[in-house]
Design a protein around this motif. Structure first.
Motif, PDB file in Angstrom:
ATOM      1  N   VAL A   1       0.886  -1.163   0.000  1.00 20.94           N
ATOM      2  CA  VAL A   1       0.000   0.000   0.000  1.00 20.94           C
ATOM      3  C   VAL A   1       0.924   1.214   0.000  1.00 20.94           C
ATOM      4  CG1 VAL A   1      -1.810   1.300   1.160  1.00 20.94           C
ATOM      5  CG2 VAL A   1      -1.825  -1.205   1.272  1.00 20.94           C
ATOM      6  N   ASN A   2       1.054   1.858  -1.144  1.00 19.33           N
ATOM      7  CA  ASN A   2       1.984   2.974  -1.308  1.00 19.33           C
ATOM      8  C   ASN A   2       1.225   4.278  -1.552  1.00 19.33           C
ATOM      9  OD1 ASN A   2       4.107   0.784  -3.208  1.00 19.33           O
ATOM     10  ND2 ASN A   2       4.257   1.274  -1.044  1.00 19.33           N
ATOM     11  N   ARG A   3       1.746   5.349  -0.978  1.00 20.57           N
ATOM     12  CA  ARG A   3       1.140   6.675  -1.133  1.00 20.57           C
ATOM     13  C   ARG A   3       2.140   7.603  -1.812  1.00 20.57           C
ATOM     14  NH1 ARG A   3      -3.395   7.244   2.277  1.00 20.57           N
ATOM     15  NH2 ARG A   3      -3.743   5.391   3.569  1.00 20.57           N
ATOM     16  N   TYR A   4       1.653   8.351  -2.807  1.00 25.00           N
ATOM     17  CA  TYR A   4       2.497   9.258  -3.566  1.00 25.00           C
ATOM     18  C   TYR A   4       1.848  10.635  -3.587  1.00 25.00           C
ATOM     19  CZ  TYR A   4       4.097   4.725  -5.330  1.00 25.00           C
ATOM     20  OH  TYR A   4       4.547   3.425  -5.446  1.00 25.00           O
ATOM     21  N   GLU A   5       2.562  11.652  -3.099  1.00 20.51           N
ATOM     22  CA  GLU A   5       2.026  13.008  -3.121  1.00 20.51           C
ATOM     23  C   GLU A   5       2.360  13.674  -4.447  1.00 20.51           C
ATOM     24  OE1 GLU A   5       2.784  15.493   0.178  1.00 20.51           O
ATOM     25  OE2 GLU A   5       2.155  14.022   1.674  1.00 20.51           O
ATOM     26  N   SER A   6       1.447  14.550  -4.907  1.00 22.55           N
ATOM     27  CA  SER A   6       1.667  15.232  -6.178  1.00 22.55           C
ATOM     28  C   SER A   6       2.833  16.205  -6.061  1.00 22.55           C
ATOM     29  CB  SER A   6       0.405  15.984  -6.605  1.00 22.55           C
ATOM     30  OG  SER A   6      -0.007  16.908  -5.604  1.00 22.55           O
ATOM     31  N   LEU A   7       3.664  16.241  -7.080  1.00 23.15           N
ATOM     32  CA  LEU A   7       4.763  17.197  -7.139  1.00 23.15           C
ATOM     33  C   LEU A   7       4.209  18.576  -7.468  1.00 23.15           C
ATOM     34  CD1 LEU A   7       7.331  15.061  -9.170  1.00 23.15           C
ATOM     35  CD2 LEU A   7       7.232  15.376  -6.684  1.00 23.15           C
ATOM     36  N   SER A   8       4.900  19.620  -7.021  1.00 18.76           N
ATOM     37  CA  SER A   8       4.386  20.980  -7.203  1.00 18.76           C
ATOM     38  C   SER A   8       4.142  21.303  -8.673  1.00 18.76           C
ATOM     39  CB  SER A   8       5.358  21.994  -6.587  1.00 18.76           C
ATOM     40  OG  SER A   8       6.647  21.871  -7.171  1.00 18.76           O
ATOM     41  N   GLU A   9       5.009  20.798  -9.570  1.00 17.16           N
ATOM     42  CA  GLU A   9       4.854  21.120 -10.980  1.00 17.16           C
ATOM     43  C   GLU A   9       3.665  20.420 -11.635  1.00 17.16           C
ATOM     44  OE1 GLU A   9       8.470  18.232 -10.799  1.00 17.16           O
ATOM     45  OE2 GLU A   9       7.515  19.755  -9.525  1.00 17.16           O
ATOM     46  N   HIS A  10       3.101  19.443 -10.928  1.00 15.20           N
ATOM     47  CA  HIS A  10       1.958  18.708 -11.476  1.00 15.20           C
ATOM     48  C   HIS A  10       0.644  19.040 -10.774  1.00 15.20           C
ATOM     49  CE1 HIS A  10       5.232  15.533 -12.468  1.00 15.20           C
ATOM     50  NE2 HIS A  10       5.077  16.359 -13.480  1.00 15.20           N
ATOM     51  N   GLN A  11       0.683  19.930  -9.780  1.00 11.56           N
ATOM     52  CA  GLN A  11      -0.506  20.147  -8.952  1.00 11.56           C
ATOM     53  C   GLN A  11      -1.677  20.728  -9.731  1.00 11.56           C
ATOM     54  OE1 GLN A  11       1.288  20.549  -4.445  1.00 11.56           O
ATOM     55  NE2 GLN A  11       1.249  22.372  -5.713  1.00 11.56           N
TER      56      GLN A  11
END
Length: 255
Positions: free
Chosen positions: A180-190
């Motif tokens: 179960v992996n969590r990935y936060e959005s990068l600022s350039e993709h927000q």
């Protein structure tokens, strides 16, 4: 595309497939994941792209030969000819498909497609982790964007997102959870993620109108659309929704 960027892979590293593997892409939509997987793997596979409608998918003649299109409502049992025939099932972007009252049947339907030892990979944006952000040095209103998030976070009779974080637990009753992996959005993709949220708002509004024909639900749908339209303008001025992607991977027990 954004899911792939966030994950950094098509298939989770815990997934082991062989040449000739049979794959099901459930809720295939535009078929972008199905196209990516047959192009990216260095061995041949076949993919059944399955959705209730193929309206978003390219014409069959434009797709790779090893992608087959199939229409099916995932809340209904799959044909017996498909049960236990897949090495891998891909599920993603189901926020507007999930219905809590049908969830156990849905999970059984999906896992029933897998061969013993087969894998399921489920990727979802997690609305409960969303928050509004503003680009550094920007001074602008965030009122409408916060209204959109307030709707997504409010108590709902037919729409809830707690299941995104609970998928590992729910799948563990039927299969071995590998990750179960969590990935936060990068600022350039927000801002790109934010556009996805606004597109989901339109689907939520349509679902409210279809599933709850009361005046209250129709009014809520209209308010959501209005807030989403205003949020789109705020986003042009440097407002965005910071998002989280949750990827859950499980393997069906071997017999």
């Amino acid at each position: 595309m954004l899911f792939r960027i966030a994950r950094g892979y098509i298939l989770h590293p815990s997934v082991q497939l062989r040449s000739g593997a049979k794959i099901a892409d459930i809720g295939a939509g535009t078929c972008i994941w199905a196209i990516d997987v047959v192009r990216d793997l260095d061995f041949p596979v076949t993919v059944d792209a399955i959705d209730i409608s193929m309206a978003q998918c390219p014409p069959k003649s434009w797709l790779p030969d090893n992608i087959r299109l199939m229409t099916h409502d995932v809340h209904q049992p799959f044909p017996s000819s498909l049960l236990g025939t897949y090495d891998f099932v891909n599920v993603q972007n189901w926020l507007c498909i999930w219905r809590e009252e049908r969830s156990q049947l849905l999970i059984r339907n999906l896992l029933g497609l897998l061969k013993p030892g087969g894998f399921i990979q489920w990727s979802e944006q997690n609305p409960d982790a969303n928050r509004v952000v503003v680009a550094p040095g920007v001074s602008t209103s965030t009122k409408a964007t916060k209204e959109v998030l307030s709707f997504l976070e409010s108590p709902r009779k037919t729409i809830s997102f707690e299941w995104v974080s609970q998928l590992g637990e729910r799948l563990s009753a039927h299969a071995q959870v590998l990750a179960v992996n969590r990935y936060e959005s990068l600022s350039e993709h927000q801002q790109l993620w934010s556009i996805g949220v606004l597109q989901a708002c339109e689907e939520f509004a349509s679902n409210l109108e279809r599933n709850g024909p009361s005046g209250e639900d129709v009014e809520r749908a209209a308010k959501l659309r209005s807030s989403a339209d205003k949020a789109a303008i705020e986003m042009l001025n440097g407002v965005a929704i910071h998002s989280e992607l949750v990827v859950t991977v499980a393997q069906k027990e071997s017999t």
